[in-house]
Design an enzyme around this catalytic site. Structure first.
Site, PDB file in Angstrom:
ATOM      1  NE  ARG A 106       3.338   9.451 -12.324  1.00 60.73           N
ATOM      2  CZ  ARG A 106       4.523   8.989 -11.912  1.00 60.73           C
ATOM      3  NH1 ARG A 106       5.181   9.637 -10.955  1.00 60.73           N
ATOM      4  NH2 ARG A 106       5.034   7.898 -12.452  1.00 60.73           N
ATOM      5  CG  HIS A 151       6.140  10.209 -15.019  1.00 56.55           C
ATOM      6  ND1 HIS A 151       5.950   9.236 -15.974  1.00 56.55           N
ATOM      7  CD2 HIS A 151       7.025   9.685 -14.138  1.00 56.55           C
ATOM      8  CE1 HIS A 151       6.674   8.170 -15.690  1.00 56.55           C
ATOM      9  NE2 HIS A 151       7.343   8.419 -14.572  1.00 56.55           N
ATOM     10  CG  ASP A 158       7.446   4.947 -14.897  1.00 57.88           C
ATOM     11  OD1 ASP A 158       8.547   5.519 -14.995  1.00 57.88           O
ATOM     12  OD2 ASP A 158       6.598   5.256 -14.046  1.00 57.88           O
ATOM     13  CD  GLU A 240      11.815   5.533 -10.236  1.00 60.81           C
ATOM     14  OE1 GLU A 240      11.361   5.867 -11.357  1.00 60.81           O
ATOM     15  OE2 GLU A 240      11.336   5.948  -9.159  1.00 60.81           O
ATOM     16  CG  HIS A 243      11.990   7.367 -14.539  1.00 60.12           C
ATOM     17  ND1 HIS A 243      10.995   7.926 -13.760  1.00 60.12           N
ATOM     18  CD2 HIS A 243      12.594   8.419 -15.149  1.00 60.12           C
ATOM     19  CE1 HIS A 243      10.994   9.238 -13.893  1.00 60.12           C
ATOM     20  NE2 HIS A 243      11.968   9.558 -14.737  1.00 60.12           N
TER      21      HIS A 243
END
Length: 269
Positions: A106, A151, A158, A240, A243
């Protein structure tokens, strides 16, 4: 040549010059975009069987629009992370499942986009699905949004598990009624994933991997993903269920900002 003709010709010349400068500027920006290090790869070149449903390329995410930096719906990762993910996939395929990634590398510009959205308290358009029980003023304090993301280092993803044969997930239609991400599976937005108890990117404590309220099949599905990934060097973020980060990370302290695009890769893969 009349004065009017000379004026029109001058205007056309000025407009052409402006267009040329604009085009040159756009080309310069494209040529100066940062590139990925050579050991970043497109996941599809390492394992084409892993499903890719890149949510931040679509409007179906907590911001409600395509996120900055996602130029193509592809998963980019460091090669060690991609190869470890390939091993996880091989294990799950033997058990009748496949992995599906929602997000991989990301860029920092995407994280900045998240931050801008979180700071805009007037924008509550996606609250009904992604954070029904969280006041938007709490997103930073509660850890749902941060100015840096693992990320961006290239070894975090994810993901979820899909039972084979995988059925396609229907497209999201902007403006459709929102349902809480923790609603029963048959009520929330459809996903061909096994039931994990919440949808992806659910800003709620029910998304904590080992939340005791998640029981039965839902808990078993989370533990299947967790045991598979942890057996191959991945570490789960406890808040999460989706993740995971591959360790050791090749770039533990570097936050990259090249776009999510095949053109960002320098290795040709």
């Amino acid at each position: 040549m009349t004065r009017l003709t000379r004026s029109v010709r001058g205007l056309i010349t000025a407009l052409a010059a402006l267009l040329a400068v604009t085009a040159a500027s756009a080309t310069a920006r494209a040529n100066t975009e940062p590139k990925a290090p050579q050991d970043f790869v497109a996941l599809r070149t390492v394992d084409p069987t892993i499903i890719q449903e890149m949510r931040y390329f679509t409007p179906h995410n907590f911001v409600g629009e395509r996120i900055d930096g996602y130029q193509q719906p592809i998963c980019l990762l460091t090669r060690p992370a991609a190869e470890a993910l390939h091993k996880a996939q091989a294990k799950l395929l033997r058990e009748g499942y496949t992995l599906k990634v929602y997000d991989c590398y990301r860029p920092q510009r995407a994280v900045n986009h998240f931050v801008r959205w979180a700071e805009d308290l007037d924008d509550q358009a996606t609250k009904g699905e992604f954070y029904p029980n969280v006041d938007k003023t709490r997103l930073f304090a509660d850890g749902y949004i941060a100015e840096k993301s693992g990320h961006s280092r290239g070894s975090t993803m994810d993901l979820t598990i899909v039972k084979l044969p995988a059925r396609p997930t229907r497209p999201y239609h902007p403006g459709e009624p929102l349902v809480p991400c923790y609603a029963p599976r048959d009520e929330r937005f459809p996903d061909n994933s096994v039931d994990m108890g919440t949808g992806f990117d659910c800003f709620d404590t029910l998304a904590h991997t080992l939340d005791p309220r998640i029981e039965g099949e839902q808990r078993a599905n989370r533990l299947l993903l967790k045991s598979t990934m942890e057996g191959l060097g991945f570490v789960n973020l406890a808040e999460e269920w989706w993740h995971y980060t591959y360790k050791p990370e090749p770039y533990p302290d570097t936050y990259f900002d090249f776009p999510v695009s095949r053109k960002s890769l320098t290795s040709g893969h």
